[in-house]
Write an enzyme that holds these catalytic residues in place. Structure first.
Site, PDB file in Angstrom:
ATOM      1  N   VAL A 153       0.840  -1.124  -0.097  1.00 39.84           N
ATOM      2  CA  VAL A 153      -0.048   0.042  -0.259  1.00 39.84           C
ATOM      3  C   VAL A 153       0.711   1.345   0.014  1.00 39.84           C
ATOM      4  O   VAL A 153       0.176   2.273  -0.249  1.00 39.84           O
ATOM      5  CB  VAL A 153      -1.196   0.131   1.316  1.00 39.84           C
ATOM      6  N   SER A 207      -7.866   3.163  14.752  1.00 41.06           N
ATOM      7  CA  SER A 207      -7.799   2.504  16.232  1.00 41.06           C
ATOM      8  C   SER A 207      -8.249   3.684  17.136  1.00 41.06           C
ATOM      9  O   SER A 207      -8.226   4.627  17.169  1.00 41.06           O
ATOM     10  CB  SER A 207      -6.047   2.268  16.368  1.00 41.06           C
ATOM     11  N   TYR A 254       2.748   4.744  16.222  1.00 39.18           N
ATOM     12  CA  TYR A 254       1.318   4.098  15.742  1.00 39.18           C
ATOM     13  C   TYR A 254       0.181   4.787  15.912  1.00 39.18           C
ATOM     14  O   TYR A 254      -0.728   5.205  15.251  1.00 39.18           O
ATOM     15  CB  TYR A 254       1.281   2.484  16.512  1.00 39.18           C
ATOM     16  N   ALA A 266       0.294   8.115  16.502  1.00 37.84           N
ATOM     17  CA  ALA A 266       0.309   9.274  15.448  1.00 37.84           C
ATOM     18  C   ALA A 266      -0.229   9.144  14.233  1.00 37.84           C
ATOM     19  O   ALA A 266      -0.851   9.745  13.428  1.00 37.84           O
ATOM     20  CB  ALA A 266       1.778   9.865  15.242  1.00 37.84           C
ATOM     21  N   SER A 267       0.147   7.799  13.461  1.00 38.66           N
ATOM     22  CA  SER A 267      -0.374   7.190  12.238  1.00 38.66           C
ATOM     23  C   SER A 267      -1.578   7.082  12.338  1.00 38.66           C
ATOM     24  O   SER A 267      -2.478   7.308  11.391  1.00 38.66           O
ATOM     25  CB  SER A 267       0.397   6.133  11.888  1.00 38.66           C
ATOM     26  N   LYS A 268      -2.224   6.695  13.302  1.00 41.93           N
ATOM     27  CA  LYS A 268      -3.955   6.467  13.302  1.00 41.93           C
ATOM     28  C   LYS A 268      -4.567   7.637  13.796  1.00 41.93           C
ATOM     29  O   LYS A 268      -5.689   7.832  13.130  1.00 41.93           O
ATOM     30  CB  LYS A 268      -4.064   5.012  14.285  1.00 41.93           C
TER      31      LYS A 268
END
Ligand code: NAD
Length: 244
Positions: A59, A137, A150, A152-154
């Site tokens: 992706v 999340s 993680y 921060a990404s979500k």
């Protein structure tokens, strides 16, 4: 027949969602990195009299993402629903997160969401019809310890979803984020039993969610006709004040 594209469709939440959509009459295109487990899910769907195609994709690779979407359109004509479940977990505070790990997590979880949504959205906007569910999340909704990159990404996925929802609400496309709490999947398999039971004891519902529960929520959100830009929490009460 309605058509769904499900990324991360060879494992965990994506796999359960693919099986559910196929069971409810969708033709399902499943995409992820590893070909063998994808093929197993495709065969399971076809053995249950469903229709599926499997596509290997990274992706983070814009060309591969475009190819994936073009292949589904070429074979089946359009995409009604995208459930974007591909993602990776990474544990660490910001002090223990190396730059390479930061880049990998942000690339897969956030840039991957941008690339996959953009490629699918072009076709949905052209048809003035479609529904996207991005799997974020609960830690993209509220901060959490020891998952800085993680989380921060979500969080980025949640706000990207809301912004896209505003931009495209007038074009027949709904875009929502699904925010699960801890769920039993290969992603949480490597927790040691003590750590896991400690975590469970802090959750208001005292247990992890199941992939079947999350798949039902993805199906609901994909069909919730008056819902766009929402962040649907399915977290056993976690963000109400639990283990985060
Ligand atoms: P999983 O490890 O079983 O599945 C992850 C999927 O993502 C796999 O199919 C994998 O092939 C795919 N993937 C990873 N990197 C990719 C890449 N670069 N290109 C293409 N595919 C890639 O984990 P899961 O628990 O089913 O996770 C699914 C989603 O749910 C993830 O976005 C995860 O962050 C989110 N989530 C999981 C939990 C949990 O507790 N398991 C909680 C909240 C959110």
């Amino acid at each position: 027949m309605s058509i769904a594209l499900i990324t991360g469709g060879n494992s965990g939440i994506g796999k359960a969602t693919a099986l559910l959509f196929a069971d409810r009459g969708y033709k399902v295109a499943i995409a992820a990195r590893r070909a063998d487990p994808l093929e197993q899910v495709r065969q399971a769907i076809e053995q249950a009299s469903g229709t599926a195609m499997s596509l290997t994709v990274d992706v983070c690779d814009a060309k591969a993402v475009s190819r994936m979407v073009e292949q589904v359109i070429a074979q089946w004509g359009h995409i009604d629903v995208l459930v974007h479940a591909a993602g990776v977990m990474f544990s660490g505070t910001i002090l223990s997160t190396e730059e390479d790990d930061w880049d990998r997590v942000i690339n897969i979880n956030l840039k991957g969401t941008y690339l996959v949504n953009q490629a699918v959205l072009k076709h949905m906007v052209e048809r003035q019809s479609g529904s996207i569910v991005n799997v974020a999340s609960d830690v993209g909704f509220a901060g959490a310890r020891n998952v800085a990159a993680y989380s921060a990404s979500k969080g980025g996925v949640v706000l990207l979803t809301k912004s896209m929802a505003l931009d495209h609400a007038g074009q027949g496309v709904r875009i929502n984020a699904l925010c699960p709490g801890p769920v039993v999947t290969p992603m949480t398999d490597d927790l040691d039993p003590e750590e896991r039971s400690q975590w469970e004891s802090l959750l208001p519902m005292q247990r992890f969610g199941t992939v079947a529960e999350i798949a039902e929520a993805a199906y609901f959100l994909a069909h919730a006709g008056y819902t766009t830009g929402s962040c649907f929490l399915m977290d056993g009460g976690n963000t109400a004040g639990g283990a985060l």
